[in-house]
Design an enzyme around this catalytic site. Structure first.
Site, mmCIF file in Angstrom:
data_model
loop_
_atom_site.group_PDB
_atom_site.id
_atom_site.type_symbol
_atom_site.label_atom_id
_atom_site.label_comp_id
_atom_site.label_asym_id
_atom_site.label_seq_id
_atom_site.Cartn_x
_atom_site.Cartn_y
_atom_site.Cartn_z
ATOM 1 N N HIS A 162 -4.384 -8.008 0.171
ATOM 2 C CA HIS A 162 -3.717 -6.719 0.307
ATOM 3 C C HIS A 162 -2.999 -6.554 1.643
ATOM 4 O O HIS A 162 -1.981 -5.882 1.717
ATOM 5 C CB HIS A 162 -4.766 -5.615 0.138
ATOM 6 C CG HIS A 162 -4.204 -4.234 0.045
ATOM 7 N ND1 HIS A 162 -3.467 -3.800 -1.033
ATOM 8 C CD2 HIS A 162 -4.282 -3.177 0.887
ATOM 9 C CE1 HIS A 162 -3.117 -2.539 -0.855
ATOM 10 N NE2 HIS A 162 -3.588 -2.135 0.313
ATOM 11 N N ASP A 204 0.843 -1.198 0.000
ATOM 12 C CA ASP A 204 0.000 0.000 0.000
ATOM 13 C C ASP A 204 0.881 1.253 0.000
ATOM 14 O O ASP A 204 1.830 1.339 -0.793
ATOM 15 C CB ASP A 204 -0.957 -0.037 1.194
ATOM 16 C CG ASP A 204 -2.140 0.913 1.044
ATOM 17 O OD1 ASP A 204 -3.081 0.568 0.327
ATOM 18 O OD2 ASP A 204 -2.097 2.014 1.613
ATOM 19 N N TYR A 240 -3.188 10.823 0.777
ATOM 20 C CA TYR A 240 -3.638 10.510 -0.584
ATOM 21 C C TYR A 240 -3.565 11.753 -1.475
ATOM 22 O O TYR A 240 -3.169 11.677 -2.645
ATOM 23 C CB TYR A 240 -5.065 9.954 -0.572
ATOM 24 C CG TYR A 240 -5.133 8.478 -0.278
ATOM 25 C CD1 TYR A 240 -5.425 7.562 -1.273
ATOM 26 C CD2 TYR A 240 -4.892 7.994 0.998
ATOM 27 C CE1 TYR A 240 -5.488 6.198 -1.016
ATOM 28 C CE2 TYR A 240 -4.940 6.645 1.278
ATOM 29 C CZ TYR A 240 -5.241 5.755 0.261
ATOM 30 O OH TYR A 240 -5.283 4.401 0.533
#
Length: 383
Positions: free
Chosen positions: A361, A177, A307
Site C-alpha cells: 500500500h 490511498d 474519512y
C-alpha cells in the site's frame, strides 16, 4: 497566490513534552506479547517506544526533510504545505503527488529525486517531472480545516488552484490511498487541466455506474465485491471509526503518542509487503518520522475526519459518465482489495494497468524505484 518558503522547526518544548509523555507510558497487558492478532504487538511497541525515547533523532530527520524545497501557499481559506522540486531535463512535466492516511509527504522522500532527476538515477532526462508534493489539509504542516466539507473532492479543487498558482496550466496527478481519490476527482473535475492520472490504489468508495442500463456485473467484479466485504469485516474497524466518530478517537491519539504510534504502525505492517515483519520493509526511524509528523502537527482530529467527509461525498458516478484523461494503474501484490480493470473501465480511459512484482500500500516508500519507473512509462507517451 501568496507563497512563502518554509522550513520545519519543531520547538524544543514540543520535543521535551513528547519525551516526558513517552517516559510515563502505561502499556496494556497482552495475551501474547509477540502476536499481532489483537492489534499492534506489545513486544514491537515496547521496542518502538524505547527507540523513540532513546535512539530516534528527530533533528536528523528534520534536516533530511528540510533538504527539499518547501513552501506554504494560501489556497482558498487554508495554508497548504508542499514540496516543489523542479525537474532536471529538457521539458519537465508538472506532476502533483498526493499521499494518504496514515502516510504523509515524507512518504515521497525517496521517489522525488527519481522523478525530478531521472538521469542521475539511471533514467532518461526526458522523463523528468516538476514534482509537487502537498500535505493534505490538516496533515503534517498544512493548516487544519475550520469547517465541514473538506473531502477529497474539495482537496482536488485546492490542488487545481495550487498548481495553477504555480504556473502550471496542465499537469499530471499521481496518488495512493486518499491521494488516489484526490487524483480521480482531479480527472473528473478538471479534464482539460489533466495530462493523465496514475494511481497505485483504487479507493474503496469508488462506485462506477451499476444497474439502470449499465453492463451487468461480471464474475470477476462480483468476486472483488465479496473479497472487499470480507476484508472490511476483518480489517475495516479503523475506517468505520474514522468515518463515523473521528473525534472520540482523536482524544486518545492527540493525548498519547504511544496510542498514535500503535494506531499507525499496525497499518504499516498490515498493509505492506512485509510478510508480517514490518521491519523487513520499514526502519523504525522511517516509521517514527511519519508518526512524529502526525504528533507534532497537533492536527490528529483532522487527519481522521477526512474519512467522514469522504463518506459524505463518495466518488460515485452516473450512468454513462466518462472521465477523459488517460488513466494508469500500478497494481502492487500486497495492496488492499483492488477492483479488476473492467470495474475501472466503466468510467476511466485505462491506458496502462501493470501488475507489479512486489510491494504494498505504501508503494512510494516500499518500492520507490519500481513505482518511479512505472510513472515515467505511463506519462512518457502523454508528454
Amino acid at each position: 497566490m501568496n507563497i512563502r518558503p518554509f522550513k520545519i522547526a519543531v520547538s524544543e518544548e514540543q520535543l521535551n513534552d513528547l519525551l516526558a509523555r513517552l517516559k510515563l507510558t502505561r502499556v496494556p497487558r497482552s495475551l501474547d506479547a509477540e502476536s499481532w492478532d489483537d492489534g499492534a504487538s506489545l513486544a514491537f511497541m515496547e521496542r518502538l517506544i524505547s527507540h523513540w525515547r532513546l535512539g530516534f533523532d528527530w533533528r536528523a530527520q528534520e534536516d533530511r526533510l528540510n533538504s527539499f524545497p518547501q513552501f506554504i501557499a494560501r489556497v482558498g481559506e487554508l495554508d497548504v504545505h508542499f514540496v516543489h522540486e523542479k525537474g532536471k531535463g529538457p521539458a519537465p512535466m508538472p506532476l502533483v503527488l498526493t499521499h494518504g492516511w496514515p502516510g504523509s509527504f515524507a512518504e515521497m522522500q525517496e521517489i522525488i529525486p527519481l522523478l525530478s532527476d531521472p538521469a542521475a538515477h539511471g533514467g532518461d532526462a526526458s522523463d523528468a517531472f516538476d514534482v509537487v508534493v502537498p500535505s493534505l489539509p490538516g496533515f503534517g504542516f498544512s493548516q487544519a480545516p475550520q469547517h465541514r466539507g473538506v473531502s477529497s473532492k474539495r482537496v482536488a479543487e485546492m490542488w487545481s488552484e495550487l498548481m495553477t498558482g504555480l504556473g502550471y496550466d496542465r499537469f499530471g496527478a499521481q496518488g495512493g490511498d486518499i491521494g488516489a481519490g484526490v487524483s480521480m476527482w482531479l480527472g473528473r473535475l478538471y479534464p482539460k487541466q489533466m495530462v493523465g492520472l496514475h494511481l497505485n490504489y483504487i479507493p474503496g468508495g469508488f462506485l462506477p455506474p451499476l444497474g439502470d442500463g449499465s453492463p451487468p456485473i461480471t464474475a470477476e467484479e462480483e468476486a472483488f465485491r465479496t473479497r472487499a466485504a470480507s476484508w472490511f469485516a476483518t480489517e475495516g474497524a479503523y475506517s468505520a471509526q474514522q468515518s463515523t466518530k473521528p473525534l472520540t478517537l482523536a482524544y486518545a491519539l492527540s493525548d498519547s503518542p504511544v496510542g498514535l504510534a500503535a494506531w499507525i504502525a499496525e497499518k504499516f505492517r498490515t498493509w505492506s509487503d512485509c510478510n508480517g515483519e514490518v521491519e523487513r520493509v520499514f526502519t523504525l526511524d522511517q516509521l517514527l518520522t511519519d508518526i512524529s509528523i502526525y504528533w507534532f502537527s497537533g492536527n490528529v482530529a483532522s487527519t481522521l475526519r477526512i474519512y467522514k467527509e469522504n463518506r459524505s461525498e463518495p466518488l460515485k458516478f452516473n450512468e454513462r459518465e466518462r472521465v477523459e484523461p488517460a488513466f494508469g494503474m500500478a497494481l502492487f501484490p500486497a495492496e488492499l482489495p483492488t477492483p479488476p480493470r473492467s470495474w475501472v473501465e466503466r468510467v476511466f480511459d485505462v491506458k496502462r494497468w501493470t501488475p507489479m512484482p512486489k510491494g504494498g500500500h505504501f508503494a512510494a516508500m516500499e518500492q520507490p524505484q519500481l513505482l518511479a519507473e512505472e510513472i515515467r512509462a505511463f506519462f512518457r507517451p502523454l508528454r
